[in-house]
Design a protein around this motif. Structure first.
Motif, PDB file in Angstrom:
ATOM      1  N   UNK A  49       0.839  -1.186   0.000  1.00  0.00           N
ATOM      2  CA  UNK A  49       0.000   0.000   0.000  1.00  0.00           C
ATOM      3  C   UNK A  49       0.880   1.244   0.000  1.00  0.00           C
ATOM      4  N   UNK A  50       0.395   2.281  -0.629  1.00  0.00           N
ATOM      5  CA  UNK A  50       1.141   3.532  -0.647  1.00  0.00           C
ATOM      6  C   UNK A  50       1.151   4.151   0.746  1.00  0.00           C
ATOM      7  N   UNK A  51       2.264   4.786   1.072  1.00  0.00           N
ATOM      8  CA  UNK A  51       2.379   5.463   2.359  1.00  0.00           C
ATOM      9  C   UNK A  51       1.595   6.768   2.308  1.00  0.00           C
ATOM     10  N   UNK A  52       0.898   7.107   3.381  1.00  0.00           N
ATOM     11  CA  UNK A  52       0.194   8.384   3.391  1.00  0.00           C
ATOM     12  C   UNK A  52       1.188   9.537   3.509  1.00  0.00           C
ATOM     13  N   UNK A  53       0.770  10.701   3.026  1.00  0.00           N
ATOM     14  CA  UNK A  53       1.634  11.880   3.097  1.00  0.00           C
ATOM     15  C   UNK A  53       1.480  12.517   4.469  1.00  0.00           C
ATOM     16  N   UNK A  54       2.586  12.533   5.234  1.00  0.00           N
ATOM     17  CA  UNK A  54       2.559  13.128   6.558  1.00  0.00           C
ATOM     18  C   UNK A  54       3.060  14.563   6.549  1.00  0.00           C
ATOM     19  N   UNK A  55       3.576  15.027   5.412  1.00  0.00           N
ATOM     20  CA  UNK A  55       4.049  16.409   5.360  1.00  0.00           C
ATOM     21  C   UNK A  55       2.883  17.400   5.327  1.00  0.00           C
ATOM     22  N   UNK A  56       1.688  16.938   4.921  1.00  0.00           N
ATOM     23  CA  UNK A  56       0.491  17.769   4.927  1.00  0.00           C
ATOM     24  C   UNK A  56      -0.494  17.163   5.927  1.00  0.00           C
ATOM     25  N   UNK A  57      -0.499  17.631   7.176  1.00  0.00           N
ATOM     26  CA  UNK A  57      -1.411  17.032   8.159  1.00  0.00           C
ATOM     27  C   UNK A  57      -2.865  17.354   7.824  1.00  0.00           C
ATOM     28  N   UNK A  58      -3.720  16.489   8.264  1.00  0.00           N
ATOM     29  CA  UNK A  58      -5.156  16.637   8.005  1.00  0.00           C
ATOM     30  C   UNK A  58      -5.750  17.623   9.000  1.00  0.00           C
ATOM     31  N   UNK A  59      -6.388  18.657   8.478  1.00  0.00           N
ATOM     32  CA  UNK A  59      -7.060  19.640   9.322  1.00  0.00           C
ATOM     33  C   UNK A  59      -8.531  19.615   8.940  1.00  0.00           C
ATOM     34  N   UNK A  60      -9.390  19.212   9.866  1.00  0.00           N
ATOM     35  CA  UNK A  60     -10.813  19.161   9.519  1.00  0.00           C
ATOM     36  C   UNK A  60     -11.380  20.564   9.368  1.00  0.00           C
ATOM     37  N   UNK A  61     -12.266  20.740   8.387  1.00  0.00           N
ATOM     38  CA  UNK A  61     -12.898  22.039   8.149  1.00  0.00           C
ATOM     39  C   UNK A  61     -14.205  22.114   8.920  1.00  0.00           C
ATOM     40  N   UNK A  62     -14.579  23.323   9.218  1.00  0.00           N
ATOM     41  CA  UNK A  62     -15.843  23.558   9.911  1.00  0.00           C
ATOM     42  C   UNK A  62     -16.984  23.290   8.932  1.00  0.00           C
ATOM     43  N   UNK A  63     -18.044  22.691   9.425  1.00  0.00           N
ATOM     44  CA  UNK A  63     -19.184  22.372   8.585  1.00  0.00           C
ATOM     45  C   UNK A  63     -19.922  23.648   8.204  1.00  0.00           C
ATOM     46  N   UNK A  64     -20.440  23.657   6.996  1.00  0.00           N
ATOM     47  CA  UNK A  64     -21.175  24.828   6.518  1.00  0.00           C
ATOM     48  C   UNK A  64     -22.669  24.700   6.800  1.00  0.00           C
ATOM     49  N   UNK A  65     -23.113  23.582   7.301  1.00  0.00           N
ATOM     50  CA  UNK A  65     -24.525  23.380   7.604  1.00  0.00           C
ATOM     51  C   UNK A  65     -24.901  24.097   8.900  1.00  0.00           C
ATOM     52  N   UNK A  66     -26.169  24.454   9.010  1.00  0.00           N
ATOM     53  CA  UNK A  66     -26.692  25.086  10.222  1.00  0.00           C
ATOM     54  C   UNK A  66     -26.827  24.016  11.302  1.00  0.00           C
ATOM     55  N   UNK A  67     -26.558  24.353  12.558  1.00  0.00           N
ATOM     56  CA  UNK A  67     -26.751  23.359  13.617  1.00  0.00           C
ATOM     57  C   UNK A  67     -28.231  23.040  13.784  1.00  0.00           C
ATOM     58  N   UNK A  68     -28.505  21.854  14.260  1.00  0.00           N
ATOM     59  CA  UNK A  68     -29.897  21.440  14.424  1.00  0.00           C
ATOM     60  C   UNK A  68     -30.509  22.137  15.632  1.00  0.00           C
ATOM     61  N   UNK A  69     -31.780  22.419  15.538  1.00  0.00           N
ATOM     62  CA  UNK A  69     -32.499  23.075  16.630  1.00  0.00           C
ATOM     63  C   UNK A  69     -33.164  21.975  17.453  1.00  0.00           C
ATOM     64  N   UNK A  70     -32.859  21.911  18.756  1.00  0.00           N
ATOM     65  CA  UNK A  70     -33.471  20.845  19.559  1.00  0.00           C
ATOM     66  C   UNK A  70     -34.950  21.115  19.773  1.00  0.00           C
ATOM     67  N   UNK A  71     -35.737  20.051  19.791  1.00  0.00           N
ATOM     68  CA  UNK A  71     -37.170  20.154  20.039  1.00  0.00           C
ATOM     69  C   UNK A  71     -37.518  19.308  21.253  1.00  0.00           C
ATOM     70  N   UNK A  72     -38.531  19.744  21.920  1.00  0.00           N
ATOM     71  CA  UNK A  72     -38.980  18.988  23.074  1.00  0.00           C
ATOM     72  C   UNK A  72     -39.759  17.763  22.582  1.00  0.00           C
ATOM     73  N   UNK A  73     -39.503  16.567  23.129  1.00  0.00           N
ATOM     74  CA  UNK A  73     -40.224  15.378  22.666  1.00  0.00           C
ATOM     75  C   UNK A  73     -41.684  15.412  23.093  1.00  0.00           C
ATOM     76  N   UNK A  74     -42.533  14.781  22.305  1.00  0.00           N
ATOM     77  CA  UNK A  74     -43.961  14.700  22.604  1.00  0.00           C
ATOM     78  C   UNK A  74     -44.223  13.375  23.320  1.00  0.00           C
ATOM     79  N   UNK A  75     -44.550  13.487  24.604  1.00  0.00           N
ATOM     80  CA  UNK A  75     -44.773  12.281  25.389  1.00  0.00           C
ATOM     81  C   UNK A  75     -46.237  11.846  25.407  1.00  0.00           C
ATOM     82  N   UNK A  76     -47.143  12.681  24.942  1.00  0.00           N
ATOM     83  CA  UNK A  76     -48.549  12.301  24.977  1.00  0.00           C
ATOM     84  C   UNK A  76     -48.880  11.452  23.753  1.00  0.00           C
ATOM     85  N   UNK A  77     -49.793  10.528  23.943  1.00  0.00           N
ATOM     86  CA  UNK A  77     -50.222   9.640  22.855  1.00  0.00           C
ATOM     87  C   UNK A  77     -51.501  10.221  22.281  1.00  0.00           C
TER      88      UNK A  77
END
Length: 143
Positions: A73-101
């Motif tokens: 297998x080819x060796x990975x390139x370590x001279x360029x470390x992996x830097x994760x990018x920030x996601x461009x998606x909006x964060x999810x809005x939490x909702x209160x669960x519905x406990x009533x049937x």
């Protein structure tokens, strides 16, 4: 007195009879020969197809064995470390669960027992998850 001899009859020649049984026997023999020929061709075709399939399987096995040979297998390139990018998606809005049937999803016999138990005098206020988290923050002094 003179007796006259009757004229001599010619010998009868038998007519060649063609019986339906004889004609049918010839036709049946011809048909049986055709069926035997057809079966022989089908059997030959099956054998040829099986032989081709066997050859294809052997070729496939050879190809798979060649692919299974471990390769470097080819060796990975370590001279360029992996830097994760920030996601461009909006964060999810939490909702209160519905406990009533909903009423249409409850079973009829349970509805009656639930209605009997949960009369206006026996209803208790159950805190929602938002109220619980607010209470925890107040207790810890984070708010």
């Amino acid at each position: 007195m003179c007796l006259i001899k009757p004229p001599v009859k010619k010998n009868t020649i038998p007519i060649d009879l063609k019986l339906h049984n004889d004609i049918r026997a010839v036709e049946r023999a011809r048909f049986a020969h055709q069926v035997a020929e057809k079966r022989r061709l089908i059997k030959q075709y099956k054998m040829e197809r099986e032989r081709q399939q066997k050859l294809e399987e052997q070729e496939e096995i050879k190809r798979l064995r060649k692919e299974l040979i471990p390769k470097a297998q080819l060796m990975p390139y370590f001279d360029r470390p992996f830097v994760p990018r920030r996601s461009e998606k909006q964060p999810t809005v939490p909702r209160e669960p519905k406990f009533c049937i909903p009423r249409h999803k409850t079973i009829r016999c349970c509805r009656m027992s639930c209605n009997d138990m949960s009369g206006p005098s026996q209803l208790q206020h159950l805190p929602s998850s938002v109220e619980k988290t607010e209470a925890l923050y107040k207790n810890r002094g984070l708010q």
